[in-house]
Design a protein around this motif. Structure first.
Motif, PDB file in Angstrom:
ATOM      1  N   CYS A   1      -1.720   5.262   0.778  1.00  0.00           N
ATOM      2  CA  CYS A   1      -0.607   5.073   1.710  1.00  0.00           C
ATOM      3  C   CYS A   1      -1.020   4.321   2.968  1.00  0.00           C
ATOM      4  CB  CYS A   1      -0.023   6.426   2.099  1.00  0.00           C
ATOM      5  SG  CYS A   1       0.807   7.288   0.733  1.00  0.00           S
ATOM      6  N   SER A   2      -2.317   4.171   3.199  1.00  0.00           N
ATOM      7  CA  SER A   2      -2.775   3.490   4.419  1.00  0.00           C
ATOM      8  C   SER A   2      -2.516   1.993   4.367  1.00  0.00           C
ATOM      9  CB  SER A   2      -4.274   3.751   4.635  1.00  0.00           C
ATOM     10  OG  SER A   2      -5.065   3.097   3.635  1.00  0.00           O
ATOM     11  N   ARG A   3      -2.351   1.414   3.164  1.00  0.00           N
ATOM     12  CA  ARG A   3      -2.080  -0.021   3.020  1.00  0.00           C
ATOM     13  C   ARG A   3      -0.996  -0.196   1.946  1.00  0.00           C
ATOM     14  NH1 ARG A   3      -7.165  -3.735   2.164  1.00  0.00           N
ATOM     15  NH2 ARG A   3      -5.692  -5.268   3.024  1.00  0.00           N
ATOM     16  N   PRO A   4       0.236   0.184   2.268  1.00  0.00           N
ATOM     17  CA  PRO A   4       1.268   0.199   1.234  1.00  0.00           C
ATOM     18  C   PRO A   4       1.581  -1.165   0.649  1.00  0.00           C
ATOM     19  CG  PRO A   4       2.214   0.604   3.404  1.00  0.00           C
ATOM     20  CD  PRO A   4       0.730   0.687   3.553  1.00  0.00           C
ATOM     21  N   VAL A   5       1.399  -2.235   1.397  1.00  0.00           N
ATOM     22  CA  VAL A   5       1.687  -3.569   0.854  1.00  0.00           C
ATOM     23  C   VAL A   5       0.641  -3.950  -0.181  1.00  0.00           C
ATOM     24  CG1 VAL A   5       1.880  -6.030   1.401  1.00  0.00           C
ATOM     25  CG2 VAL A   5       2.961  -4.331   2.887  1.00  0.00           C
ATOM     26  N   MET A   6      -0.625  -3.920   0.199  1.00  0.00           N
ATOM     27  CA  MET A   6      -1.685  -4.287  -0.743  1.00  0.00           C
ATOM     28  C   MET A   6      -1.798  -3.296  -1.895  1.00  0.00           C
ATOM     29  SD  MET A   6      -3.162  -7.163  -0.082  1.00  0.00           S
ATOM     30  CE  MET A   6      -4.758  -7.058  -0.923  1.00  0.00           C
ATOM     31  N   HIS A   7      -1.398  -2.053  -1.659  1.00  0.00           N
ATOM     32  CA  HIS A   7      -1.522  -1.019  -2.694  1.00  0.00           C
ATOM     33  C   HIS A   7      -0.208  -0.766  -3.415  1.00  0.00           C
ATOM     34  CE1 HIS A   7      -5.115   0.834  -0.240  1.00  0.00           C
ATOM     35  NE2 HIS A   7      -5.420  -0.308  -0.821  1.00  0.00           N
ATOM     36  N   ASN A   8       0.737  -1.717  -3.361  1.00  0.00           N
ATOM     37  CA  ASN A   8       2.068  -1.441  -3.896  1.00  0.00           C
ATOM     38  C   ASN A   8       2.050  -1.136  -5.391  1.00  0.00           C
ATOM     39  OD1 ASN A   8       3.256  -4.016  -5.503  1.00  0.00           O
ATOM     40  ND2 ASN A   8       1.933  -4.736  -3.862  1.00  0.00           N
TER      41      ASN A   8
END
Length: 284
Positions: free
Chosen positions: A24-31
């Motif tokens: 959840c700390s990088r929701p864009v890259m970890h979508n």
């Protein structure tokens, strides 16, 4: 950093309890991991009776630094790794005799792992997918908007929707069975679909949206039949799906494009999507 800093499990609930904050700390890259793992959690990781997926997390200093998951078909999805971290993961998976058929990640990570896997196993990587991740900035409806309106897809449209998903999959080179029996197990299920219709009610384009996870929504797929393209329908329906995601509270709306398709890239950038990162897939 030693290979044993990687911790593997088949227990998705335990994995998410330990790695959820990192994802959840990088929701864009970890979508993609966020969306896929939530689907596995809600459906059951091996709901179809297939071999259980494998989940892994890299810990250092008491914190999760990276994760991976391996599907039953052996495909790895990775979050960002340094070349050294990719090397230790390849070593760990080789030692544990974990079969790997391919990898998908941001370009540098996927390439570093593919090279490390070849060094450890001799399996030559073949690039089989490229994607350019975009994030929505300021939503800008196209001008002029094509005649017609958007409409949520409902149960009466299911046969038509499956037909268009089959055509989309063929267009992008996916080999997948999509029919009433297999639908629930495909990546096209569990999405919310919207049609763009002409004034007489004829569907001419569609866009799907994945369920919101960690404040992000990924738009996927977007499809217009070949004979109806270049009329503004895809842009119009993507705007409507993006607007709905924002209205539902999404803080990030993302989508992937084919970087080799200048037409679609230009379209999404005109309506407010900004390139973020290149992603690559390799098969072994």
């Amino acid at each position: 950093m030693r290979p044993d800093n990687w911790h593997l499990t088949e227990d998705i609930d335990d994995f998410l309890a330990r790695a959820g904050d990192f994802l959840c700390s990088r929701p864009v890259m970890h979508n993609t991991p966020l969306t896929t793992l939530e689907k596995l959690r809600t459906r059951g990781a091996n709901a179809d009776g297939a071999e259980a997926p494998v989940f892994g997390r890299l810990e250092s200093g008491g914190e999760v630094r990276a994760i991976f998951y391996r599907t039953p078909r052996g495909r790895l999805t990775l979050t960002t790794l340094s070349p050294e971290q990719a090397e230790t993961l390849a070593a760990h998976l080789t030692i544990s005799a974990t079969p790997i058929s391919g990898v998908t990640a941001d370009h540098d990570t996927a390439t570093a792992f593919a090279q490390a896997w070849q060094r450890h196993t001799g399996a030559a990587p073949v690039r089989d997918w490229r994607g350019l991740l975009h994030r929505l900035g300021t939503l800008t409806p196209p001008e002029p908007v094509p005649a017609g309106r958007s409409r949520l897809v409902d149960e009466r449209d299911h046969e038509h929707l499956m037909c268009w998903c089959r055509e989309f999959a063929a267009d992008v080179g996916e080999v997948v069975s999509i029919d009433a029996a297999s639908w629930a197990g495909t990546r096209f299920a569990e999405k919310r679909y919207t049609y763009w219709e002409t004034p007489d009610g004829t569907p001419v384009s569609m866009a799907g949206a994945n369920p919101m996870v960690a404040g992000q929504v990924r738009v996927d797929p977007v499809y217009t039949p070949a004979h109806l393209r270049d009329r503004g329908y895809a842009g119009a329906v993507t705007v409507e799906v993006s607007r709905a995601a924002l209205a539902a509270g999404a803080t990030d709306v993302v989508l992937f494009t084919d970087p080799a398709n200048p037409t679609s890239n230009a379209l999404y950038q005109r309506i407010g999507y900004v390139p973020v990162a290149d992603f690559t897939g390799y098969s072994f």
